[in-house]
Enzyme design. Structure first.
Site, mmCIF file in Angstrom:
data_model
loop_
_atom_site.group_PDB
_atom_site.id
_atom_site.type_symbol
_atom_site.label_atom_id
_atom_site.label_comp_id
_atom_site.label_asym_id
_atom_site.label_seq_id
_atom_site.Cartn_x
_atom_site.Cartn_y
_atom_site.Cartn_z
ATOM 1 N N VAL A 74 2.065 5.102 -0.057
ATOM 2 C CA VAL A 74 1.733 6.469 0.349
ATOM 3 C C VAL A 74 2.862 7.352 -0.164
ATOM 4 O O VAL A 74 4.037 6.990 -0.055
ATOM 5 C CB VAL A 74 1.627 6.599 1.880
ATOM 6 C CG1 VAL A 74 1.416 8.059 2.280
ATOM 7 C CG2 VAL A 74 0.490 5.740 2.414
ATOM 8 N N PRO A 87 0.846 -1.202 0.000
ATOM 9 C CA PRO A 87 0.000 0.000 0.000
ATOM 10 C C PRO A 87 0.876 1.246 0.000
ATOM 11 O O PRO A 87 1.494 1.594 1.007
ATOM 12 C CB PRO A 87 -0.803 -0.140 1.304
ATOM 13 C CG PRO A 87 0.018 -1.028 2.175
ATOM 14 C CD PRO A 87 0.774 -1.940 1.278
ATOM 15 N N ASP A 138 5.869 2.118 2.070
ATOM 16 C CA ASP A 138 4.940 1.013 2.312
ATOM 17 C C ASP A 138 4.262 1.245 3.661
ATOM 18 O O ASP A 138 4.908 1.178 4.707
ATOM 19 C CB ASP A 138 5.733 -0.299 2.315
ATOM 20 C CG ASP A 138 4.844 -1.533 2.439
ATOM 21 O OD1 ASP A 138 3.672 -1.385 2.858
ATOM 22 O OD2 ASP A 138 5.330 -2.634 2.147
ATOM 23 N N HIS A 139 2.955 1.489 3.638
ATOM 24 C CA HIS A 139 2.240 1.848 4.862
ATOM 25 C C HIS A 139 2.081 0.662 5.819
ATOM 26 O O HIS A 139 1.664 0.844 6.970
ATOM 27 C CB HIS A 139 0.861 2.417 4.520
ATOM 28 C CG HIS A 139 0.427 3.514 5.439
ATOM 29 N ND1 HIS A 139 0.676 3.504 6.792
ATOM 30 C CD2 HIS A 139 -0.263 4.668 5.211
ATOM 31 C CE1 HIS A 139 0.178 4.584 7.357
ATOM 32 N NE2 HIS A 139 -0.392 5.313 6.415
ATOM 33 N N ARG A 140 2.417 -0.546 5.373
ATOM 34 C CA ARG A 140 2.401 -1.683 6.283
ATOM 35 C C ARG A 140 3.559 -1.587 7.281
ATOM 36 O O ARG A 140 3.458 -2.055 8.415
ATOM 37 C CB ARG A 140 2.510 -2.995 5.507
ATOM 38 C CG ARG A 140 1.359 -3.287 4.571
ATOM 39 C CD ARG A 140 1.643 -4.515 3.738
ATOM 40 N NE ARG A 140 2.848 -4.363 2.932
ATOM 41 C CZ ARG A 140 3.340 -5.311 2.133
ATOM 42 N NH1 ARG A 140 2.731 -6.495 2.051
ATOM 43 N NH2 ARG A 140 4.429 -5.092 1.420
#
Length: 434
Positions: free
Chosen positions: A231, A229, A405-407
């Site tokens: 951002v 994901p 990576d928003h994880r």
């Protein structure tokens, strides 16, 4: 008796499954020595020159330039005992002649462990029986066998490239030069005579197969875009102090002979800022349910080359000084543009910088490279109006963008990292506090 061995396409880097034959350095009839470069191939990582592990005489080129073959496929036949080879004679009275020389061999040391059983292809002699191939000791034959069983008249690499671009099948042409060699004029005449295919617009369209670096890049970017994901955040900064420092350092003895670019400053700032935000250099390992924090920085530098986008790495960049980073960047980009980056140098990155500013672009939303958690885009440096101590002035201004990576990285961590990079580039003296 002849002793034929077939040279398979080697696995030049972990995980590679195929490569395109770019060009042969030898022809049938040529003598070769151990470790002599015989072929240049393009993998998904880079162009690679392959040496041969035997000495002998080349008897067959099994793949033509432009073809893509799988790792382990025989591409070249060599007679490793040419002095013992008896001249071939036509078969008579239907008597069968020796048909094959079979050899089990392994690829070059360090090129993988796949074992290939290579069998020499038989040819049909008189009476419909297999006949041995004579060893060419002088000029190369006018035709080169291909794995598909056809024969391609001789043509120089630029002519082969032109034929590929124009969609002309060389196997359908008769060369007009000495020895039946195909010329550019032969290809152009054939292209002009061919009927236009449905859906094409004559010479205003051309079709190029998706392979090599372009194919690998596309697969990696699609996988990343739909897995991590993304951002992206942006920051505009005044880099006038950095540019002033650059001018001072360029005449310093410590930087003599080194090309000091703004990208070198960005690389140093990126590594320093990770000391305060180590999550930027971490990795999401979904298979094992872990986040991997790395105490080293293998810094990838996105480079545009004639073969497409490649991302070679600077190993242990976090331990390098500014002058060392500048030298490493110069060597890395030069090698990449020449297409000579070793495949191993493409692997194992932890963070990437893409310098879109070199193309005059201000910023962008870069896609994270697989196996990493963030990528920094560095924009063009422009003279722009800027408020300094309440007064309007013309300053050197740059835009940065960070995709993460928003994880792994929360918005706060991503914002802090981008702000720290910006602070280091806006005022290099801040580095004293790190």
């Amino acid at each position: 008796m002849p002793d034929y061995k077939q040279f398979p396409l080697a696995d030049t880097a972990e995980g590679l499954t195929e490569a395109e034959i770019l060009g042969w350095r030898v022809q049938p009839g040529d003598e070769v020595q151990v470790n002599q470069i015989v072929v240049e191939v393009e993998t998904a990582k880079a162009a690679v020159e392959l040496p041969i592990p035997w000495a002998g005489v080349v008897t067959e080129l099994l793949v033509e330039p432009g073809q893509t073959v799988e790792v382990g496929t025989p591409i070249l036949t060599v007679d490793v005992d040419p002095q013992g080879a008896a001249p071939a004679t036509p078969a008579s009275n239907g008597a069968a002649q020796p048909a094959q020389a079979e050899e089990e061999m392994k690829p070059l040391v360090g090129y993988g462990s796949k074992t290939v059983v290579a069998k020499r292809r038989a040819r049909t002699g008189g009476g419909g029986t297999p006949a041995p191939e004579p060893v060419a000791a002088t000029a190369p034959p006018a035709e080169v066998p291909t794995p598909r069983g056809g024969y391609v008249p001789l043509a120089k690499p630029p002519v082969r490239k032109l034929a590929k671009e124009l969609g002309v099948d060389l196997r359908e042409l008769d060369g007009t030069a000495d020895g039946g060699v195909i010329t550019r004029d032969d290809v152009q005449r054939a292209a002009a005579a061919e009927p236009e295919a449905p859906g094409q617009q004559g010479s205003r369209e051309r079709r190029v197969p998706i392979k090599g670096v372009r194919k690998a890049t596309a697969q990696a970017m699609v996988a990343s875009a739909f897995t991590a994901p993304h951002v992206t955040e942006f920051l505009t900064i005044d880099v006038t102090p950095m540019m002033e420092l650059r001018q001072k350092l360029k005449v310093s003895p410590a930087f003599a002979g080194v090309k000091l670019t703004p990208l070198a400053f960005a690389a140093k700032a990126a590594c320093l800022a990770m000391r305060r935000t180590p999550d930027i250099n971490a990795l999401w390992d979904g298979d094992n349910g872990e986040i991997v924090y790395k105490d080293y920085v293998h810094l990838g530098i996105a480079a545009a080359t004639p073969r497409g986008l490649v991302v070679p790495k600077i190993r242990d960049a976090e331990s390098m000084s500014l002058v060392e980073l500048a030298g490493a960047l110069e060597a890395l980009t030069s090698t990449a543009r020449e297409g000579k980056t070793p495949p191993a140098d493409m692997l194992g990155g932890t963070f990437t910088i893409t310098n879109v500013g070199v193309f005059g672009v201000d910023t962008g939303t870069p896609i994270i490279n697989p196996g990493e958690s963030a990528i920094l885009a560095v924009g063009a440096i422009r003279d722009m109006p800027w408020v300094v101590e309440g007064e309007l002035a013309v300053r050197k201004v740059m835009q940065l963008s960070l995709s993460f990576d928003h994880r792994v990285i929360d918005g706060q961590q991503g914002s802090e990292y981008l702000a720290n990079v910006g602070a280091l580039l806006s005022d290099p003296a801040v580095a004293m506090t790190y």
